[in-house]
Design a protein around this motif. Sequence first.
Motif, PDB file in Angstrom:
ATOM      1  N   UNK A 172       0.833  -1.206   0.000  1.00 56.15           N
ATOM      2  CA  UNK A 172       0.000   0.000   0.000  1.00 56.15           C
ATOM      3  C   UNK A 172       0.868   1.257   0.000  1.00 56.15           C
ATOM      4  N   UNK A 173       1.962   1.215   0.728  1.00 57.69           N
ATOM      5  CA  UNK A 173       2.812   2.388   0.860  1.00 57.69           C
ATOM      6  C   UNK A 173       3.632   2.674  -0.395  1.00 57.69           C
ATOM      7  N   UNK A 174       3.531   1.810  -1.400  1.00 59.49           N
ATOM      8  CA  UNK A 174       4.140   2.138  -2.686  1.00 59.49           C
ATOM      9  C   UNK A 174       3.453   3.344  -3.317  1.00 59.49           C
ATOM     10  N   UNK A 175       2.208   3.581  -2.924  1.00 62.70           N
ATOM     11  CA  UNK A 175       1.470   4.780  -3.355  1.00 62.70           C
ATOM     12  C   UNK A 175       0.848   5.382  -2.099  1.00 62.70           C
ATOM     13  N   UNK A 176       1.619   6.114  -1.296  1.00 67.81           N
ATOM     14  CA  UNK A 176       1.171   6.508   0.051  1.00 67.81           C
ATOM     15  C   UNK A 176      -0.041   7.423   0.056  1.00 67.81           C
ATOM     16  N   UNK A 177      -0.903   7.215   1.037  1.00 70.90           N
ATOM     17  CA  UNK A 177      -2.004   8.131   1.319  1.00 70.90           C
ATOM     18  C   UNK A 177      -2.230   8.142   2.824  1.00 70.90           C
ATOM     19  N   UNK A 178      -2.786   9.230   3.303  1.00 71.38           N
ATOM     20  CA  UNK A 178      -2.783   9.543   4.727  1.00 71.38           C
ATOM     21  C   UNK A 178      -3.417   8.478   5.607  1.00 71.38           C
ATOM     22  N   UNK A 179      -4.453   7.829   5.149  1.00 70.51           N
ATOM     23  CA  UNK A 179      -5.225   6.948   6.033  1.00 70.51           C
ATOM     24  C   UNK A 179      -4.694   5.515   6.104  1.00 70.51           C
ATOM     25  N   UNK A 180      -3.579   5.207   5.471  1.00 73.06           N
ATOM     26  CA  UNK A 180      -3.038   3.846   5.558  1.00 73.06           C
ATOM     27  C   UNK A 180      -2.780   3.493   7.026  1.00 73.06           C
ATOM     28  N   UNK A 181      -3.363   2.390   7.451  1.00 71.68           N
ATOM     29  CA  UNK A 181      -3.313   2.010   8.864  1.00 71.68           C
ATOM     30  C   UNK A 181      -2.771   0.600   9.022  1.00 71.68           C
ATOM     31  N   UNK A 182      -1.794   0.458   9.904  1.00 76.11           N
ATOM     32  CA  UNK A 182      -1.271  -0.853  10.237  1.00 76.11           C
ATOM     33  C   UNK A 182      -1.819  -1.330  11.560  1.00 76.11           C
ATOM     34  N   UNK A 183      -1.546  -2.586  11.883  1.00 76.19           N
ATOM     35  CA  UNK A 183      -1.982  -3.183  13.134  1.00 76.19           C
ATOM     36  C   UNK A 183      -0.746  -3.473  13.983  1.00 76.19           C
ATOM     37  N   UNK A 184      -0.541  -2.672  15.015  1.00 76.63           N
ATOM     38  CA  UNK A 184       0.631  -2.835  15.865  1.00 76.63           C
ATOM     39  C   UNK A 184       0.426  -4.029  16.794  1.00 76.63           C
ATOM     40  N   UNK A 185       1.393  -4.941  16.764  1.00 81.61           N
ATOM     41  CA  UNK A 185       1.395  -6.039  17.730  1.00 81.61           C
ATOM     42  C   UNK A 185       1.593  -5.430  19.110  1.00 81.61           C
ATOM     43  N   UNK A 186       0.686  -5.759  20.031  1.00 83.40           N
ATOM     44  CA  UNK A 186       0.617  -5.034  21.293  1.00 83.40           C
ATOM     45  C   UNK A 186       1.692  -5.417  22.304  1.00 83.40           C
ATOM     46  N   UNK A 187       2.595  -6.245  21.938  1.00 82.76           N
ATOM     47  CA  UNK A 187       3.715  -6.563  22.815  1.00 82.76           C
ATOM     48  C   UNK A 187       4.933  -5.738  22.389  1.00 82.76           C
ATOM     49  N   UNK A 188       5.460  -4.886  23.254  1.00 80.04           N
ATOM     50  CA  UNK A 188       6.603  -4.054  22.865  1.00 80.04           C
ATOM     51  C   UNK A 188       7.841  -4.893  22.545  1.00 80.04           C
ATOM     52  N   UNK A 189       8.503  -4.550  21.456  1.00 84.51           N
ATOM     53  CA  UNK A 189       9.803  -5.152  21.173  1.00 84.51           C
ATOM     54  C   UNK A 189      10.785  -4.658  22.246  1.00 84.51           C
ATOM     55  N   UNK A 190      11.461  -5.556  22.947  1.00 82.59           N
ATOM     56  CA  UNK A 190      12.360  -5.111  24.033  1.00 82.59           C
ATOM     57  C   UNK A 190      13.415  -4.129  23.542  1.00 82.59           C
ATOM     58  N   UNK A 191      13.608  -3.073  24.315  1.00 79.99           N
ATOM     59  CA  UNK A 191      14.584  -2.051  23.944  1.00 79.99           C
ATOM     60  C   UNK A 191      15.995  -2.628  23.863  1.00 79.99           C
ATOM     61  N   UNK A 192      16.271  -3.644  24.664  1.00 76.73           N
ATOM     62  CA  UNK A 192      17.623  -4.206  24.694  1.00 76.73           C
ATOM     63  C   UNK A 192      17.995  -4.885  23.374  1.00 76.73           C
ATOM     64  N   UNK A 193      17.016  -5.168  22.519  1.00 78.03           N
ATOM     65  CA  UNK A 193      17.314  -5.795  21.236  1.00 78.03           C
ATOM     66  C   UNK A 193      17.880  -4.806  20.222  1.00 78.03           C
ATOM     67  N   UNK A 194      17.785  -3.512  20.528  1.00 76.64           N
ATOM     68  CA  UNK A 194      18.305  -2.504  19.617  1.00 76.64           C
ATOM     69  C   UNK A 194      17.676  -2.607  18.248  1.00 76.64           C
ATOM     70  N   UNK A 195      18.465  -2.388  17.187  1.00 80.77           N
ATOM     71  CA  UNK A 195      17.925  -2.448  15.827  1.00 80.77           C
ATOM     72  C   UNK A 195      18.333  -3.723  15.094  1.00 80.77           C
ATOM     73  N   UNK A 196      18.701  -4.760  15.848  1.00 80.93           N
ATOM     74  CA  UNK A 196      19.106  -6.043  15.276  1.00 80.93           C
ATOM     75  C   UNK A 196      17.854  -6.846  14.903  1.00 80.93           C
ATOM     76  N   UNK A 197      17.470  -6.815  13.628  1.00 80.97           N
ATOM     77  CA  UNK A 197      16.230  -7.466  13.228  1.00 80.97           C
ATOM     78  C   UNK A 197      16.309  -8.983  13.338  1.00 80.97           C
TER      79      UNK A 197
END
Length: 262
Positions: A172-197
């Motif tokens: 969808x974001x290949x053609x962005x528009x304001x109302x594009x909505x994602x579903x956030x998984x409600x469990x926070x990714x631990x901060x200690x993981x940093x940006x290591x995907x």
Amino acid sequence: MGLDWSAPDGSQPWLVPFAPDGAAVRAACEQGASLPQALTGRIGAAGPRFVAQAELPDGMPYERFIFDTDQVPTREGLHDFFNGLVWMRFPTTKRLLNRLQAAEIAQVGVGPVRGALRDALTLFDENAVLLQAPDELWQALIARNWQRLFVDLRPLWARARVVLFGHALLEKLAAPYKSITGHVYREPVPLLLGDDLAAWDTWLSARLNAVELAAKPFTPLPVLGVPGWWAANEDSDFYADAGVFRPVRSRVETARATGFCC
């Protein structure tokens, strides 16, 4: 027909985690490889093989075919391009989602209605967002207090990371528009993981399970409201659009949104 590469150039913030893989796949396609060939060449031995959509037998459920053969039917288009890129960054989680889909199909079959678990698995696969952020941002997000989340707490976003898992959301974001909505998984990714995907993938695959997913543990996020993701959101009036940034309208709704409701 080849892919239209005019949109996913890798420079948009939501594409940064996928940019190296995306560039390599794009280069292979421009040199004559099919999309399945390019994805398979990039993911290597660690991932599944990507095969032409025609390899999926008539009547065979897509998820069951992947589980049985370790092959992913792939069409020449952005949807399956992004699906392949997510496989590269989150292979363990993608395999988990596939196992859960296949197990549910084996148990209840394929009918006109997917059921709660398969609905949630599909939603995660297509539209999930992962968020690593300070607690104050999480509280404002769950309460859908958009003013606090995006305006009052804006400096805190420098300490947050948002990664899109859903490949349909990326498409969808290949053609962005304001109302594009994602579903956030409600469990926070631990901060200690940093940006290591890779660490995110390990954590997420160990965390998710059928019972939790069937309860649909998601909260909405208009993704172009994320600071730094869209030039227009530098103006605080961007968030005054109630058609996109819908407020929680009552104490009962607030309680339900935050999880403190019977």
